[in-house]
Design a protein around this motif. Structure first.
Motif, PDB file in Angstrom:
ATOM      1  N   SER A   1       7.459  -3.204   0.334  1.00 20.82           N
ATOM      2  CA  SER A   1       7.868  -3.951   1.522  1.00 20.82           C
ATOM      3  C   SER A   1       6.905  -3.644   2.658  1.00 20.82           C
ATOM      4  CB  SER A   1       9.274  -3.520   1.934  1.00 20.82           C
ATOM      5  OG  SER A   1       9.459  -3.823   3.294  1.00 20.82           O
ATOM      6  N   THR A   2       6.385  -4.687   3.283  1.00 21.53           N
ATOM      7  CA  THR A   2       5.423  -4.425   4.356  1.00 21.53           C
ATOM      8  C   THR A   2       6.130  -4.103   5.669  1.00 21.53           C
ATOM      9  OG1 THR A   2       5.266  -6.797   4.702  1.00 21.53           O
ATOM     10  CG2 THR A   2       3.565  -5.788   3.347  1.00 21.53           C
ATOM     11  N   THR A   3       7.453  -4.288   5.718  1.00 26.96           N
ATOM     12  CA  THR A   3       8.155  -3.925   6.961  1.00 26.96           C
ATOM     13  C   THR A   3       8.774  -2.534   6.881  1.00 26.96           C
ATOM     14  OG1 THR A   3       9.892  -5.352   6.105  1.00 26.96           O
ATOM     15  CG2 THR A   3       8.731  -6.124   8.055  1.00 26.96           C
ATOM     16  N   TYR A   4       8.977  -1.975   5.711  1.00 32.09           N
ATOM     17  CA  TYR A   4       9.579  -0.647   5.601  1.00 32.09           C
ATOM     18  C   TYR A   4       8.560   0.337   5.062  1.00 32.09           C
ATOM     19  CZ  TYR A   4      13.761  -3.205   6.683  1.00 32.09           C
ATOM     20  OH  TYR A   4      14.664  -4.016   7.307  1.00 32.09           O
ATOM     21  N   TYR A   5       8.698   0.721   3.844  1.00 27.42           N
ATOM     22  CA  TYR A   5       7.734   1.663   3.282  1.00 27.42           C
ATOM     23  C   TYR A   5       7.215   1.130   1.951  1.00 27.42           C
ATOM     24  CZ  TYR A   5      11.590   3.065   0.325  1.00 27.42           C
ATOM     25  OH  TYR A   5      12.614   3.037  -0.575  1.00 27.42           O
ATOM     26  N   GLN A   6       6.175   1.784   1.454  1.00 31.12           N
ATOM     27  CA  GLN A   6       5.547   1.336   0.214  1.00 31.12           C
ATOM     28  C   GLN A   6       5.351   2.522  -0.731  1.00 31.12           C
ATOM     29  OE1 GLN A   6       3.293   1.096   3.185  1.00 31.12           O
ATOM     30  NE2 GLN A   6       4.698  -0.478   3.913  1.00 31.12           N
ATOM     31  N   THR A   7       4.934   2.205  -1.928  1.00 32.90           N
ATOM     32  CA  THR A   7       4.568   3.238  -2.890  1.00 32.90           C
ATOM     33  C   THR A   7       3.060   3.146  -3.102  1.00 32.90           C
ATOM     34  OG1 THR A   7       6.686   2.958  -3.985  1.00 32.90           O
ATOM     35  CG2 THR A   7       4.994   4.133  -5.212  1.00 32.90           C
ATOM     36  N   LEU A   8       2.392   4.261  -2.851  1.00 29.84           N
ATOM     37  CA  LEU A   8       0.955   4.277  -3.120  1.00 29.84           C
ATOM     38  C   LEU A   8       0.787   4.141  -4.634  1.00 29.84           C
ATOM     39  CD1 LEU A   8      -1.765   4.542  -1.704  1.00 29.84           C
ATOM     40  CD2 LEU A   8      -1.634   7.001  -2.079  1.00 29.84           C
ATOM     41  N   THR A   9       0.102   3.080  -5.038  1.00 29.59           N
ATOM     42  CA  THR A   9       0.065   2.717  -6.455  1.00 29.59           C
ATOM     43  C   THR A   9      -1.381   2.643  -6.937  1.00 29.59           C
ATOM     44  OG1 THR A   9       2.071   1.417  -6.096  1.00 29.59           O
ATOM     45  CG2 THR A   9       0.834   0.944  -8.104  1.00 29.59           C
ATOM     46  N   LYS A  10      -1.626   3.269  -8.088  1.00 27.23           N
ATOM     47  CA  LYS A  10      -2.974   3.253  -8.670  1.00 27.23           C
ATOM     48  C   LYS A  10      -2.951   2.371  -9.923  1.00 27.23           C
ATOM     49  CE  LYS A  10      -6.416   6.276 -10.799  1.00 27.23           C
ATOM     50  NZ  LYS A  10      -6.585   7.580 -11.476  1.00 27.23           N
ATOM     51  N   ILE A  11      -3.869   1.429  -9.959  1.00 28.12           N
ATOM     52  CA  ILE A  11      -3.966   0.534 -11.115  1.00 28.12           C
ATOM     53  C   ILE A  11      -5.323   0.747 -11.770  1.00 28.12           C
ATOM     54  CG2 ILE A  11      -4.006  -1.902 -11.828  1.00 28.12           C
ATOM     55  CD1 ILE A  11      -2.189  -2.433  -9.373  1.00 28.12           C
ATOM     56  N   THR A  12      -5.315   1.024 -13.057  1.00 27.59           N
ATOM     57  CA  THR A  12      -6.575   1.209 -13.785  1.00 27.59           C
ATOM     58  C   THR A  12      -6.721   0.067 -14.784  1.00 27.59           C
ATOM     59  OG1 THR A  12      -6.263   3.598 -13.593  1.00 27.59           O
ATOM     60  CG2 THR A  12      -7.952   2.862 -15.141  1.00 27.59           C
ATOM     61  N   LYS A  13      -7.860  -0.595 -14.720  1.00 34.21           N
ATOM     62  CA  LYS A  13      -8.095  -1.735 -15.621  1.00 34.21           C
ATOM     63  C   LYS A  13      -8.572  -1.203 -16.972  1.00 34.21           C
ATOM     64  CE  LYS A  13     -10.104  -6.257 -14.841  1.00 34.21           C
ATOM     65  NZ  LYS A  13     -11.012  -6.981 -13.957  1.00 34.21           N
TER      66      LYS A  13
ATOM     67  N   ALA B   1     -14.271   0.899  -7.897  1.00 32.39           N
ATOM     68  CA  ALA B   1     -13.032   1.314  -7.231  1.00 32.39           C
ATOM     69  C   ALA B   1     -12.779   0.404  -6.035  1.00 32.39           C
ATOM     70  CB  ALA B   1     -13.141   2.763  -6.779  1.00 32.39           C
ATOM     71  N   ILE B   2     -11.509   0.076  -5.829  1.00 32.21           N
ATOM     72  CA  ILE B   2     -11.111  -0.705  -4.655  1.00 32.21           C
ATOM     73  C   ILE B   2      -9.970   0.052  -3.979  1.00 32.21           C
ATOM     74  CG2 ILE B   2     -10.153  -2.896  -3.809  1.00 32.21           C
ATOM     75  CD1 ILE B   2     -11.488  -4.318  -6.174  1.00 32.21           C
ATOM     76  N   MET B   3     -10.131   0.309  -2.676  1.00 30.01           N
ATOM     77  CA  MET B   3      -9.090   1.005  -1.924  1.00 30.01           C
ATOM     78  C   MET B   3      -8.542   0.047  -0.864  1.00 30.01           C
ATOM     79  SD  MET B   3      -9.303   4.379   0.522  1.00 30.01           S
ATOM     80  CE  MET B   3      -9.734   5.589  -0.694  1.00 30.01           C
ATOM     81  N   VAL B   4      -7.268  -0.274  -0.979  1.00 32.03           N
ATOM     82  CA  VAL B   4      -6.640  -1.141   0.015  1.00 32.03           C
ATOM     83  C   VAL B   4      -5.886  -0.241   0.989  1.00 32.03           C
ATOM     84  CG1 VAL B   4      -5.107  -3.113   0.392  1.00 32.03           C
ATOM     85  CG2 VAL B   4      -6.381  -2.933  -1.759  1.00 32.03           C
ATOM     86  N   THR B   5      -6.241  -0.326   2.280  1.00 31.99           N
ATOM     87  CA  THR B   5      -5.605   0.580   3.245  1.00 31.99           C
ATOM     88  C   THR B   5      -4.628  -0.168   4.154  1.00 31.99           C
ATOM     89  OG1 THR B   5      -7.423   0.447   4.848  1.00 31.99           O
ATOM     90  CG2 THR B   5      -7.585   2.163   3.183  1.00 31.99           C
ATOM     91  N   ALA B   6      -4.049  -1.258   3.655  1.00 33.46           N
ATOM     92  CA  ALA B   6      -2.980  -1.964   4.349  1.00 33.46           C
ATOM     93  C   ALA B   6      -1.944  -2.334   3.285  1.00 33.46           C
ATOM     94  CB  ALA B   6      -3.529  -3.216   5.032  1.00 33.46           C
ATOM     95  N   ALA B   7      -0.673  -2.421   3.731  1.00 35.58           N
ATOM     96  CA  ALA B   7       0.419  -2.602   2.770  1.00 35.58           C
ATOM     97  C   ALA B   7       0.563  -4.049   2.320  1.00 35.58           C
ATOM     98  CB  ALA B   7       1.719  -2.156   3.430  1.00 35.58           C
ATOM     99  N   ALA B   8       0.836  -4.235   1.039  1.00 35.61           N
ATOM    100  CA  ALA B   8       1.035  -5.592   0.517  1.00 35.61           C
ATOM    101  C   ALA B   8       2.191  -5.590  -0.474  1.00 35.61           C
ATOM    102  CB  ALA B   8      -0.236  -6.085  -0.162  1.00 35.61           C
TER     103      ALA B   8
END
Ligand code: SAH
Length: 230
Positions: free
Chosen positions: A193-205, A163-170
């Motif tokens: 968008s790193t200046t507005y809002y993001q969607t928490l996204t889950k990617i499963t390989k 598992a990888i958890m990224v806690t900054a927006a990209a």
């Protein structure tokens, strides 16, 4: 017996009075359980980890409020609900290896370490990395490995991760991080968008490719670094 108490995250500070014990339980009840945090282990761990020790003493009284808090250098520790949700979504099993990108205060890493002994975390801001590393050791979280570096490149020496958890927006997912994910592994990232809002996204390989799930709208501080700043 303080030395013994400090040697384990479960026993850390158990001998000293905890002025925030009641506030923490209220947080679990009203901010987590009342929403969609139903994983009993996540609720238990959120009720145990002393979030007030991961912020500056002047903010300790707000540590269990329903919002993010500043941790210096313009960065923030996420709202407790978001920490709990991201932990619940990744559903870490005891034998799994987890990589966090964006150590910040070290709080999310501490929460993750109650699910597995194998937690790695990367922080790009040197001072935050050093403080988090020191803080985690002082609280008995000795097994968490923190490094100062650009998380875009992951931590190849210890890959692959479950598992990888990224806690900054990209605005995109690092292909290098995806490459360090095991088959069946999950990556969670605030994407957009790193200046507005993001969607928490889950990617499963999966063997058929990456499965993508969009979970909810979130606001995180931006992921920065060599590639993202260009
Ligand atoms: N998880 C943290 C909060 C994260 S705030 C906690 O529990 O406190 C986001 C963090 O990501 C910030 O500390 C920021 O410095 C860090 N960051 C931003 N870009 C990064 C990168 N490329 N690699 C590693 N860390 C990064």
């Amino acid at each position: 017996m303080v030395a013994g108490a400090l040697s384990s995250p479960y026993g850390a500070f158990c001998e000293s009075p905890d002025p925030y014990a009641a506030a923490r339980q209220r947080m679990v009840l009203h901010q987590l359980n009342a929403r969609d945090i139903k994983d009993t282990k996540v609720l238990r761990v959120m009720g145990k980890v002393k979030r007030h020790l991961f912020v500056s003493p002047s903010l300790a009284s707000q540590a269990y409020s329903d919002h993010p808090l500043p941790i210096g250098e313009g960065q923030t520790i996420s709202q407790p609900y978001i920490v709990a949700l991201m932990t619940q979504v990744l559903d870490i099993k005891p034998e799994e290896k987890v990589l966090e990108i964006g150590t910040g205060s070290g709080y999310q890493a501490a929460v993750l370490s109650h699910f597995t002994d194998q937690v790695w975390s990367i922080e790009i801001r040197k001072e935050l990395a050093q403080n988090a590393s020191r803080r985690l050791k002082a609280f008995g979280y000795e097994k968490i490995r923190v490094k100062h570096g650009d998380g875009y490149f992951g931590w190849p020496e210890y890959a692959p991760f479950d598992a990888i958890m990224v806690t900054a927006a990209a605005n995109h997912v690092s292909p290098l991080l995806l490459g360090q994910l095991k088959m069946g592994g999950r990556l969670l990232i605030p994407l957009g968008s790193t200046t507005y809002y993001q969607t928490l996204t889950k990617i499963t390989k999966t063997p058929k490719g990456n499965e993508v799930e969009h979970l909810l709208g979130v606001v995180f501080v931006p992921m920065v670094g060599e590639i993202l700043d260009e």
